[in-house]
Design a protein around this motif. Structure first.
Motif, PDB file in Angstrom:
ATOM      1  N   ALA A 280       0.834  -1.198   0.000  1.00 59.54           N
ATOM      2  CA  ALA A 280       0.000   0.000   0.000  1.00 59.54           C
ATOM      3  C   ALA A 280       0.869   1.248   0.000  1.00 59.54           C
ATOM      4  CB  ALA A 280      -0.911   0.013   1.224  1.00 59.54           C
TER       5      ALA A 280
ATOM      6  N   TYR B 197      -8.368  -4.081  -2.856  1.00 57.63           N
ATOM      7  CA  TYR B 197      -8.848  -3.101  -3.831  1.00 57.63           C
ATOM      8  C   TYR B 197      -9.913  -3.754  -4.703  1.00 57.63           C
ATOM      9  CZ  TYR B 197      -5.790  -5.695  -6.944  1.00 57.63           C
ATOM     10  OH  TYR B 197      -5.179  -6.704  -7.651  1.00 57.63           O
TER      11      TYR B 197
ATOM     12  N   CYS C  24      -3.931  -5.178   2.294  1.00 57.37           N
ATOM     13  CA  CYS C  24      -4.507  -4.121   1.470  1.00 57.37           C
ATOM     14  C   CYS C  24      -5.372  -4.788   0.406  1.00 57.37           C
ATOM     15  CB  CYS C  24      -3.429  -3.250   0.819  1.00 57.37           C
ATOM     16  SG  CYS C  24      -4.091  -1.699   0.145  1.00 57.37           S
TER      17      CYS C  24
ATOM     18  N   ARG D 242      -3.622   4.360  -1.669  1.00 59.46           N
ATOM     19  CA  ARG D 242      -4.016   3.304  -2.613  1.00 59.46           C
ATOM     20  C   ARG D 242      -3.241   2.027  -2.319  1.00 59.46           C
ATOM     21  NH1 ARG D 242      -0.079   2.595  -6.520  1.00 59.46           N
ATOM     22  NH2 ARG D 242       1.401   4.292  -6.708  1.00 59.46           N
ATOM     23  N   CYS D 243      -3.698   0.943  -2.897  1.00 59.13           N
ATOM     24  CA  CYS D 243      -2.954  -0.321  -2.825  1.00 59.13           C
ATOM     25  C   CYS D 243      -1.878  -0.325  -3.898  1.00 59.13           C
ATOM     26  CB  CYS D 243      -3.889  -1.509  -3.051  1.00 59.13           C
ATOM     27  SG  CYS D 243      -5.013  -1.843  -1.685  1.00 59.13           S
TER      28      CYS D 243
ATOM     29  N   SER E  18      -6.872   0.807  -9.441  1.00 56.40           N
ATOM     30  CA  SER E  18      -6.373   2.086  -8.935  1.00 56.40           C
ATOM     31  C   SER E  18      -7.437   2.806  -8.104  1.00 56.40           C
ATOM     32  CB  SER E  18      -5.918   2.980 -10.090  1.00 56.40           C
ATOM     33  OG  SER E  18      -7.017   3.273 -10.922  1.00 56.40           O
ATOM     34  N   GLY E  19      -8.580   2.142  -7.921  1.00 52.96           N
ATOM     35  CA  GLY E  19      -9.681   2.744  -7.171  1.00 52.96           C
ATOM     36  C   GLY E  19      -9.515   2.623  -5.678  1.00 52.96           C
ATOM     37  N   ASP E  20     -10.626   2.579  -5.008  1.00 54.39           N
ATOM     38  CA  ASP E  20     -10.667   2.609  -3.548  1.00 54.39           C
ATOM     39  C   ASP E  20      -9.848   1.487  -2.922  1.00 54.39           C
ATOM     40  OD1 ASP E  20     -11.388   3.699  -1.191  1.00 54.39           O
ATOM     41  OD2 ASP E  20     -13.410   2.890  -1.161  1.00 54.39           O
ATOM     42  N   ALA E  21      -9.089   1.825  -1.902  1.00 53.85           N
ATOM     43  CA  ALA E  21      -8.257   0.852  -1.183  1.00 53.85           C
ATOM     44  C   ALA E  21      -8.770   0.704   0.238  1.00 53.85           C
ATOM     45  CB  ALA E  21      -6.806   1.319  -1.163  1.00 53.85           C
TER      46      ALA E  21
ATOM     47  N   ALA F 208      -9.469   4.343   1.815  1.00 52.66           N
ATOM     48  CA  ALA F 208      -8.847   5.479   1.125  1.00 52.66           C
ATOM     49  C   ALA F 208      -9.852   6.581   0.789  1.00 52.66           C
ATOM     50  CB  ALA F 208      -8.134   5.008  -0.133  1.00 52.66           C
ATOM     51  N   SER F 209     -11.043   6.210   0.333  1.00 53.26           N
ATOM     52  CA  SER F 209     -12.003   7.227  -0.080  1.00 53.26           C
ATOM     53  C   SER F 209     -12.708   7.900   1.093  1.00 53.26           C
ATOM     54  CB  SER F 209     -13.055   6.615  -1.008  1.00 53.26           C
ATOM     55  OG  SER F 209     -13.813   5.651  -0.304  1.00 53.26           O
TER      56      SER F 209
END
Length: 119
Positions: free
Chosen positions: A28, A65, A63, A115-116, A71-74, A96-97
């Motif tokens: 991460a 995703y 981690c 992010r991861c 590449s989105g929410d982690a 992350a978000s």
């Protein structure tokens, strides 16, 4: 208090992953902030690693995703200890978000997931 946070973070993670398939990442990317000096620092961690941020020790347990958006929410499982104390300051999933949903409560430092890392 920490036990309640672990239960809450597990429930948040379960609810979030109910809508999307997730995959485990090898690491991460986190951001730390020293609130006194105002200095931010980004650090990449592999699962199982421990990084020192000032006097904090941050350990990455996992981690995850969304498989349809790497590449989105982690979602990262972190354990944070203050100094050499064995008592944890934070243990749970950080998202992350929505870093404020389950945030580190420390007078000097902030840590959150960006992010991861999948490579």
């Amino acid at each position: 208090m920490i036990r309640a946070a672990v239960i809450l973070s597990a429930a948040l993670f379960a609810a979030s992953t109910a809508w999307a398939e997730t995959a485990k990442a090898s690491g991460a990317l986190l951001r730390g902030l020293d609130k006194v000096s105002g200095t931010p620092v980004d650090f990449k961690m592999n699962v199982g690693d421990t990084v020192e941020l000032g006097r904090l020790r941050v350990t990455l347990g996992e981690c995850r995703y969304p498989t349809d958006n790497p590449s989105g929410d982690a979602f990262a499982w972190l354990v944070v200890r203050d100094g050499n104390a064995e008592e944890t300051t934070f243990e749970g999933w950080m998202i992350a978000s929505s870093p404020a949903l389950n945030a580190l409560d420390h007078p000097r430092y902030d840590v959150w997931v960006l992010r991861c890392v999948t490579e």
